[in-house]
Scaffold this motif. Structure first.
Motif, PDB file in Angstrom:
ATOM      1  N   ASN A  43       3.635  15.619   5.163  1.00  0.00           N
ATOM      2  CA  ASN A  43       4.001  14.238   5.490  1.00  0.00           C
ATOM      3  C   ASN A  43       3.199  13.211   4.697  1.00  0.00           C
ATOM      4  O   ASN A  43       2.151  13.509   4.126  1.00  0.00           O
ATOM      5  N   LEU A  44       3.746  11.985   4.710  1.00  0.00           N
ATOM      6  CA  LEU A  44       3.110  10.832   4.061  1.00  0.00           C
ATOM      7  C   LEU A  44       2.713   9.777   5.082  1.00  0.00           C
ATOM      8  O   LEU A  44       2.593   8.601   4.752  1.00  0.00           O
ATOM      9  N   HIS A  45       2.494  10.186   6.321  1.00  0.00           N
ATOM     10  CA  HIS A  45       2.235   9.232   7.403  1.00  0.00           C
ATOM     11  C   HIS A  45       1.013   8.344   7.116  1.00  0.00           C
ATOM     12  O   HIS A  45       0.974   7.187   7.527  1.00  0.00           O
ATOM     13  N   GLY A  46       0.027   8.886   6.440  1.00  0.00           N
ATOM     14  CA  GLY A  46      -1.194   8.125   6.203  1.00  0.00           C
ATOM     15  C   GLY A  46      -1.225   7.390   4.880  1.00  0.00           C
ATOM     16  O   GLY A  46      -2.251   6.785   4.533  1.00  0.00           O
ATOM     17  N   ALA A  47      -0.119   7.390   4.134  1.00  0.00           N
ATOM     18  CA  ALA A  47      -0.130   6.863   2.769  1.00  0.00           C
ATOM     19  C   ALA A  47      -0.537   5.392   2.706  1.00  0.00           C
ATOM     20  O   ALA A  47      -1.403   5.015   1.912  1.00  0.00           O
ATOM     21  N   TRP A  48       0.096   4.538   3.533  1.00  0.00           N
ATOM     22  CA  TRP A  48      -0.220   3.113   3.453  1.00  0.00           C
ATOM     23  C   TRP A  48      -1.650   2.831   3.903  1.00  0.00           C
ATOM     24  O   TRP A  48      -2.371   2.056   3.252  1.00  0.00           O
ATOM     25  N   SER A  49      -2.075   3.437   5.001  1.00  0.00           N
ATOM     26  CA  SER A  49      -3.452   3.220   5.470  1.00  0.00           C
ATOM     27  C   SER A  49      -4.454   3.665   4.415  1.00  0.00           C
ATOM     28  O   SER A  49      -5.432   2.967   4.125  1.00  0.00           O
ATOM     29  N   PHE A  50      -4.208   4.826   3.821  1.00  0.00           N
ATOM     30  CA  PHE A  50      -5.106   5.337   2.781  1.00  0.00           C
ATOM     31  C   PHE A  50      -5.116   4.399   1.581  1.00  0.00           C
ATOM     32  O   PHE A  50      -6.180   4.075   1.036  1.00  0.00           O
ATOM     33  N   TYR A  51      -3.945   3.963   1.164  1.00  0.00           N
ATOM     34  CA  TYR A  51      -3.836   3.066   0.012  1.00  0.00           C
ATOM     35  C   TYR A  51      -4.593   1.761   0.249  1.00  0.00           C
ATOM     36  O   TYR A  51      -5.412   1.336  -0.577  1.00  0.00           O
ATOM     37  N   SER A  52      -4.321   1.100   1.374  1.00  0.00           N
ATOM     38  CA  SER A  52      -4.934  -0.205   1.633  1.00  0.00           C
ATOM     39  C   SER A  52      -6.445  -0.094   1.829  1.00  0.00           C
ATOM     40  O   SER A  52      -7.207  -0.932   1.335  1.00  0.00           O
ATOM     41  N   GLU A  53      -6.891   0.952   2.534  1.00  0.00           N
ATOM     42  CA  GLU A  53      -8.331   1.139   2.747  1.00  0.00           C
ATOM     43  C   GLU A  53      -9.030   1.476   1.428  1.00  0.00           C
ATOM     44  O   GLU A  53     -10.156   1.036   1.175  1.00  0.00           O
TER      45      GLU A  53
END
Length: 336
Positions: A43-53
């Motif tokens: 999954n890519l569930h954490g993609a946006w959080s990882f990107y922004s952080e």
């Protein structure tokens, strides 16, 4: 060239990864690394959080996931065929986005895994991987990767054929063999097969750490997480568990003591190929307006008043009129 973590699991590897994204990136930053990847299971569930952080910390985010690759068709929900290595119904494969097209293809592949290939895990297969490989880097993954499974079985020719398929599919600068060490004896068996395979086929080898928790001392807490995830008691001798305390986010110096300089340098080469940024704009559909309306806001007001009259009568009660006017004013002023 500096070491980059390319095989990393966060809390979005549900009940398997124990790395919370802010703490993970704080750790990467403290170790002096300028890039890191997220490769959660399926999954890519954490993609946006990882990107922004990561961007907030001036760390290059590399977005991907560790795919479950079915042996045979993703539509097959039966037990694996007898010739499948070690009785596995699927293998692992790390997929990383090189660019926008690659990220869009990762979204497609992850969605297909859940919608079409789900059988205990969200699986894809080689058919859809061949269709949606553009812009993606493939890494051969851990002991559960297809090539590794064949090598563990002692089937060098099958491992070779598998590596050739991945190399053809992902193309130049698109596929790396992956070597790991976590103190597991069979990892040496795999490494002893991978290195001749790489030489014979002209493939490059990258050193990775299958990082599921932050520090060595977190191994026990991660073990509890695995017990919860598999529905087993901690003292069950037959339950799935990780070997040792080595699946943590190691420093470059720690990795350099385990691997040669070339396989460490390959991590930076892979990272340098991955440059993707989210577009900061809304993608909203544009609907054709009826000829009697000049704007979509006029359509909204007309439909809202029509619906209110059907429910509350015409004219509207004072309280309803007041609330409707307020809500419509907020929507039209904010543009939502």
């Amino acid at each position: 060239m500096p070491f980059v973590h390319l095989h990393t699991h966060s809390e979005y590897s549900l009940l398997d990864g124990a790395n919370r994204i802010p703490e993970l990136l704080d750790r990467v930053q403290a170790l002096g690394m300028d890039s890191a990847a997220i490769t959660d299971h399926g999954n890519l569930h954490g993609a946006w959080s990882f990107y922004s952080e990561a961007k907030a910390r001036k760390i290059r985010p590399i977005l991907g996931f560790e795919a479950y690759l079915a042996f045979g068709s993703r539509h097959n929900k039966e037990k694996p065929a007898p010739d499948v290595p070690l009785g596995s119904s699927y293998s692992h494969l790390v997929l990383l986005a090189k660019n926008k097209v690659g990220y869009q293809n990762l979204i497609k592949l992850s969605s297909i895994g859940f919608l079409e290939g789900y059988y205990r895990r969200p699986r894809i297969d080689k058919e859809v991987l061949a269709q949606h490989h553009e812009g993606i880097i493939g890494l051969a993954a851990c002991l559960s990767g297809e090539i590794a499974l064949y090598l563990r079985q002692g089937n060098y020719e099958a491992a070779k054929a598998s590596a050739q398929w991945f190399a053809r599919t992902f193309g130049p600068n698109g596929f790396w063999l992956e070597v790991q060490t976590h103190g597991i004896a069979v990892e040496k068996v795999v490494a002893d097969g991978l290195l001749p395979l790489a030489k014979e086929l002209g493939l490059r080898v990258v050193a990775t750490k299958d990082a599921h928790y932050l520090k060595r001392e977190d191994a026990e807490a991660h073990d509890v997480l695995l017990a919860i995830g598999t529905g087993k008691d901690l003292d069950d001798p037959k339950r799935f568990r990780f070997f040792g305390q080595e699946s943590y986010v190691k420093s470059e110096a720690e990795m350099a003591r385990l691997f040669g300089a070339e396989t460490i340098a390959e991590t930076s080469r892979v990272a340098d190929l991955c440059e993707f940024d989210f577009e900061k704009r809304y993608f909203l559909p544009k609907y054709p307006l009826p000829p009697e309306f000049a704007s979509d806001q006029e359509v909204l007001v007309a439909l809202a008043r029509q619906g209110a009259a059907a429910r509350y009568g015409d004219p509207l009660p004072e309280a309803v009129e007041r609330r409707l006017a307020y809500e419509l004013d907020v929507i039209t002023r904010t543009g939502y």
